[in-house]
Design an enzyme around this catalytic site. Structure first.
Site, PDB file in Angstrom:
ATOM      1  N   ASP A 413       1.568  -5.617  -5.812  1.00  0.00           N
ATOM      2  CA  ASP A 413       2.708  -5.255  -4.942  1.00  0.00           C
ATOM      3  C   ASP A 413       3.583  -6.453  -4.600  1.00  0.00           C
ATOM      4  O   ASP A 413       4.803  -6.325  -4.509  1.00  0.00           O
ATOM      5  CB  ASP A 413       2.195  -4.662  -3.614  1.00  0.00           C
ATOM      6  CG  ASP A 413       1.448  -3.358  -3.821  1.00  0.00           C
ATOM      7  OD1 ASP A 413       1.613  -2.760  -4.897  1.00  0.00           O
ATOM      8  OD2 ASP A 413       0.706  -2.954  -2.904  1.00  0.00           O
TER       9      ASP A 413
HETATM   10  P1  NAP Z   1      -2.356  -5.246  -4.683  1.00  0.00           P
HETATM   11  O1  NAP Z   1      -0.961  -4.840  -4.789  1.00  0.00           O
HETATM   12  O2  NAP Z   1      -3.273  -4.420  -3.849  1.00  0.00           O
HETATM   13  O3  NAP Z   1      -2.923  -5.332  -6.181  1.00  0.00           O
HETATM   14  C1  NAP Z   1      -4.156  -5.877  -6.446  1.00  0.00           C
HETATM   15  C2  NAP Z   1      -4.418  -5.725  -7.919  1.00  0.00           C
HETATM   16  O4  NAP Z   1      -5.627  -6.439  -8.173  1.00  0.00           O
HETATM   17  C3  NAP Z   1      -4.655  -4.302  -8.347  1.00  0.00           C
HETATM   18  O5  NAP Z   1      -3.530  -3.766  -8.986  1.00  0.00           O
HETATM   19  C4  NAP Z   1      -5.890  -4.382  -9.260  1.00  0.00           C
HETATM   20  O6  NAP Z   1      -5.545  -3.919 -10.563  1.00  0.00           O
HETATM   21  C5  NAP Z   1      -6.197  -5.877  -9.331  1.00  0.00           C
HETATM   22  N1  NAP Z   1      -7.627  -6.156  -9.324  1.00  0.00           N
HETATM   23  C6  NAP Z   1      -8.593  -5.614  -8.566  1.00  0.00           C
HETATM   24  N2  NAP Z   1      -9.789  -6.122  -8.883  1.00  0.00           N
HETATM   25  C7  NAP Z   1      -9.575  -7.021  -9.860  1.00  0.00           C
HETATM   26  C8  NAP Z   1     -10.414  -7.885 -10.608  1.00  0.00           C
HETATM   27  N3  NAP Z   1     -11.749  -7.917 -10.438  1.00  0.00           N
HETATM   28  N4  NAP Z   1      -9.862  -8.679 -11.543  1.00  0.00           N
HETATM   29  C9  NAP Z   1      -8.526  -8.641 -11.769  1.00  0.00           C
HETATM   30  N5  NAP Z   1      -7.681  -7.857 -11.084  1.00  0.00           N
HETATM   31  C10 NAP Z   1      -8.199  -7.049 -10.143  1.00  0.00           C
HETATM   32  O7  NAP Z   1      -2.520  -6.744  -4.168  1.00  0.00           O
HETATM   33  P2  NAP Z   1      -1.431  -7.783  -3.664  1.00  0.00           P
HETATM   34  O8  NAP Z   1      -0.380  -8.003  -4.696  1.00  0.00           O
HETATM   35  O9  NAP Z   1      -2.211  -8.938  -3.159  1.00  0.00           O
HETATM   36  O10 NAP Z   1      -0.704  -7.061  -2.470  1.00  0.00           O
HETATM   37  C11 NAP Z   1      -1.353  -6.807  -1.258  1.00  0.00           C
HETATM   38  C12 NAP Z   1      -1.083  -5.399  -0.830  1.00  0.00           C
HETATM   39  O11 NAP Z   1      -2.028  -5.060   0.195  1.00  0.00           O
HETATM   40  C13 NAP Z   1       0.294  -5.236  -0.241  1.00  0.00           C
HETATM   41  O12 NAP Z   1       0.791  -3.927  -0.507  1.00  0.00           O
HETATM   42  C14 NAP Z   1       0.020  -5.421   1.265  1.00  0.00           C
HETATM   43  O13 NAP Z   1       1.006  -4.832   2.079  1.00  0.00           O
HETATM   44  C15 NAP Z   1      -1.314  -4.707   1.378  1.00  0.00           C
HETATM   45  N6  NAP Z   1      -2.140  -5.136   2.507  1.00  0.00           N
HETATM   46  C16 NAP Z   1      -2.111  -6.440   2.901  1.00  0.00           C
HETATM   47  C17 NAP Z   1      -2.867  -6.835   3.962  1.00  0.00           C
HETATM   48  C18 NAP Z   1      -2.762  -8.258   4.430  1.00  0.00           C
HETATM   49  O14 NAP Z   1      -2.850  -8.480   5.631  1.00  0.00           O
HETATM   50  N7  NAP Z   1      -2.631  -9.206   3.515  1.00  0.00           N
HETATM   51  C19 NAP Z   1      -3.724  -5.923   4.617  1.00  0.00           C
HETATM   52  C20 NAP Z   1      -3.785  -4.587   4.141  1.00  0.00           C
HETATM   53  C21 NAP Z   1      -2.966  -4.215   3.077  1.00  0.00           C
HETATM   54  P3  NAP Z   1      -6.676  -3.368 -11.555  1.00  0.00           P
HETATM   55  O15 NAP Z   1      -7.414  -2.314 -10.811  1.00  0.00           O
HETATM   56  O16 NAP Z   1      -5.908  -2.887 -12.730  1.00  0.00           O
HETATM   57  O17 NAP Z   1      -7.555  -4.550 -11.883  1.00  0.00           O
END
Ligand code: NAP
Length: 489
Positions: A413
Site C-alpha cells: 500500500d
Molecule cells: P501492506 O500493504 O499490508 O502489504 C504487505 C505485503 O507484504 C503484502 O502484499 C504481502 O504480499 C507481503 N508479504 C507478506 N508476507 C510476506 C513474506 N513472508 N515475504 C514477502 N512478502 C510478504 O504493507 P505496507 O506497504 O507496509 O502498508 C501498511 C498497510 O497497513 C497500510 O495500508 C497501513 O495503513 C496499514 N496499517 C498500518 C499500521 C501502522 O501503524 N503502521 C497499522 C495497521 C494497518 P504477499 O501475500 O503476496 O506476500
C-alpha cells in the site's frame, strides 16, 4: 506486622507520598521525551516503567499498605505477565496487543469510577437523601460520570478494534444506516442520564440504575464508533483509543484525587492525540473523515479488482542480482512483509554487500508501513542499520528520480501509485513513496495478493518494475548469495 516499614502517618501523607508522586510524574515526562527519538526510545521506555513503579509504591504507601511483600509479589506477577506477553506476541501482532492494553486501561478506569460511586454513595448511609453532586462534591461526581463514560467507550471500542485486527470480524468498515444519528443519541443520552443522576436523584436505587444505563449506552457507543472504521484507517483508531484510555485515567485521577494519575493520564491523552494527528496527516485524512467517513472501505477502483493483473515481469534471484551489480544507488523500502519474513538481518547483509561494491544505500520509511507506528524503525534497529540511512518520506521522495534501483521488501500500500493517480481509490490522497520515479523498482513478495487496504497495485504492471516472487527472507538470501558468487567469479 513483621515486614512492615514503620513510618509516621503525618510524614507519609504530607511529605513522602507527594514527593514520590512528583518524582514519578517528572520521570514519566522524561520517559516520553526519550520515546520521541529512535536512539533513546529503549531508555525512554525504561524510565516510563520506573515512573510506574514509583507511582505504584507511592500509592501503596499512601493507602497504608507498606508491607514490602505486596510490592514484591506485585512486581513479580506484573513482570511475569509483561515478559510473557513481550516474548509470546509476534511483532506483527503488536497493534492487537496495544488495542487490548488500551481496552484494559479504559476498563480499569470505568471499574474504579463505578466502585468509587458504589462505596461512597450507594453503600454510604450518610449520603441518603443527598444528590451525588452533594455527597461526592460536584467535581468528583462529574469526573465519575466521565470516568465511566470514556472508560466504557474505550473498552468496547478497543475490543472491536482487536477483533477487527485479528480478523475475527470483518476488517472492512461496516456502515450501518443512520449511524450518525444513533451515535449522537447515544452520546447525548449517556451525558443526559449522567447529569440526571449526579444532580437530581437522591435515592440509591435510581443512582445505581442510572450508572448502569450510562455504562451500557457508552459501551454501545464505543462499538458503534469503531464498527464503521476499517482498512487503512485502523491505526488511527488504535492511537485515538490510546488517547481515550489516557483521558479515562485522568478522569479517574480527579475521582480519586490522585495527582500522578491525572498527570500520567493527561500525558497519554495528549501524546495519543498528537500521534493520531501525525497519522492522519500521513494518510491524508482528517480525523472527521476517519471517524465518520468509512474511508477504509474497499471500492471497485478504476484499475479493477485486486487480483486482476495484466502483464507483470517476474525475475529470478539470479537475474535480479545482475541488475543490482550495475546499480550505483539503491533504496530499500520495507513494509509489513519484512516483519512477517523477519528479513531485517538479511536486508542489512545485502545492503552491506552493495555498499562494499561502491553503491550508496538508504532506506525509505513510510510512517504507516507495517502494522504499527515505528514498526520498520524497530525492525531495522534490531539489525543495527545506521540511523542516518533511514530516510523519512519527505526526505526520500525527491531522491527516487536519481535512484538506480528501489528494492521494495514486502511493502504494498505504501508504494501504491493509485494514491496519487486514482481519485476514486480508497487510499486516494494518502501520501506514498514515489518509488516508480526511480530507474528500476524490484518488488519482493510472495504473490500478487493485495496489502492491508485490499486493493490492486498498478506498480506491479509498470515497465520499470520487476517482481521477485517468494518469501522476503529467502529471496534476499538468494540475492546475497548470487552477488557473492558474482564477486568471487
Ligand atoms: P501492506 O500493504 O499490508 O502489504 C504487505 C505485503 O507484504 C503484502 O502484499 C504481502 O504480499 C507481503 N508479504 C507478506 N508476507 C510476506 C513474506 N513472508 N515475504 C514477502 N512478502 C510478504 O504493507 P505496507 O506497504 O507496509 O502498508 C501498511 C498497510 O497497513 C497500510 O495500508 C497501513 O495503513 C496499514 N496499517 C498500518 C499500521 C501502522 O501503524 N503502521 C497499522 C495497521 C494497518 P504477499 O501475500 O503476496 O506476500
Amino acid at each position: 506486622m513483621d515486614n512492615a516499614i514503620e513510618l509516621q502517618p503525618g510524614f507519609i501523607h504530607a511529605t513522602l507520598v507527594p514527593i514520590l508522586y512528583l518524582v514519578s510524574a517528572v520521570t514519566f515526562i522524561y520517559g516520553i521525551k526519550g520515546l520521541t527519538r529512535v536512539r533513546t526510545a529503549r531508555r525512554g521506555n525504561m524510565w516510563g516503567a520506573i515512573a510506574m513503579l514509583l507511582a505504584v509504591v507511592a500509592t501503596l504507601i499512601d493507602m497504608g499498605v507498606v508491607d514490602y511483600r505486596w510490592i514484591l509479589i506485585g512486581l513479580a506477577v506484573g513482570s511475569a505477565i509483561g515478559a510473557f506477553a513481550a516474548f509470546k506476541v509476534a511483532m506483527t501482532e503488536m497493534p492487537e496487543m496495544v488495542a487490548l492494553f488500551n481496552g484494559a486501561g479504559g476498563g480499569a478506569s470505568m471499574l474504579v469510577a463505578i466502585s468509587f460511586l458504589w462505596l461512597h454513595v450507594i453503600e454510604e448511609p450518610s449520603s441518603v437523601g443527598h444528590t451525588v453532586a452533594f455527597a461526592l462534591q460536584t467535581d468528583s461526581a462529574v469526573s465519575t460520570v466521565f470516568g465511566i463514560l470514556i472508560g466504557a467507550v474505550t473498552l468496547s471500542g478497543s475490543v472491536v478494534a482487536y477483533l477487527k485486527l485479528q480478523g475475527k470480524i470483518s476488517g472492512q468498515p461496516i456502515l450501518l444506516p443512520g449511524r450518525h444519528v444513533v451515535n449522537l443519541l447515544l452520546f447525548f443520552g449517556s451525558l443526559g442520564v449522567g447529569a440526571w443522576f449526579v444532580f437530581f436523584t437522591t435515592d440509591h436505587f435510581s443512582i445505581g440504575v442510572a450508572a448502569l444505563v450510562v455504562t451500557v449506552l457508552a459501551t454501545i457507543l464505543g462499538i458503534m464508533l469503531v464498527i464503521p472504521i476499517g482498512g487503512a484507517d485502523m491505526p488511527v483508531v488504535i492511537s485515538l483509543l490510546n488517547s481515550y484510555s489516557g483521558l479515562a485515567a485522568s478522569a479517574t485521577g480527579f475521582v480519586l484525587n490522585n495527582n500522578v494519575l491525572i498527570i500520567s493520564g493527561a500525558l497519554v491523552g495528549a501524546s495519543g492525540l498528537i500521534l493520531t494527528h501525525i497519522m492522519c496527516v500521513a494518510m491524508n485524512r482528517t480525523l472527521a473523515n476517519v471517524l465518520f467517513g468509512g474511508f477504509g472501505m474497499v471500492e471497485q477502483t478504476a484499475s479493477g479488482p485486486a487480483s486482476d493483473y495484466g502483464t507483470v515481469r517476474s525475475y529470478s534471484a539470479e537475474e535480479a542480482a545482475m541488475v543490482l551489480e550495475a546499480a550505483q544507488s539503491v533504496v530499500f523500502v520495507p513494509g509489513y512483509g519484512l516483519a512477517v519474513a523477519q528479513a531485517q538481518h538479511v536486508v542489512r547483509e545485502l545492503a552491506d554487500l552493495l555498499e562494499s561494491r561502491g553503491a550508496t544505500v538508504a532506506y525509505g520509511i513510510h510512517p504507516v508501513a507495517g502494522r504499527m507506528p515505528g514498526h520498520m524503525n524497530v525492525l531495522l534497529a534490531e539489525a543495527d542499520v545506521p540511523y542516518e540511512q533511514l530516510l523519512e518520506m519527505d526526505d526520500v521522495n525527491p531522491r527516487f528520480k536519481e535512484t538506480d534501483v528501489v528494492i521494495i521488501v514486502g511493502a504494498n500500500d505504501v508504494v501504491n501509485p493509485a494514491a496519487e493517480k486514482e481519485p476514486g481509490s480508497p487510499i486516494a490522497g494518502m501520501p506514498v513513496l514515489k518509488v516508480w520515479e526511480a530507474h528500476t523498482t524490484m518488488v519482493i513478495k510472495r504473490s500478487l495478493s493485495p496489502g492491508f487496504a485490499g486493493i490492486k497495485n498498478e506498480l506491479f504492471e509498470y515497465d520499470n518494475n520487476i517482481m521477485i516472487f517468494g518469501d522476503a527472507k529467502e529471496v534476499l538470501q538468494g540475492l546475497v548469495s548470487e552477488l557473492k558468487q558474482a564477486a568471487a567469479a
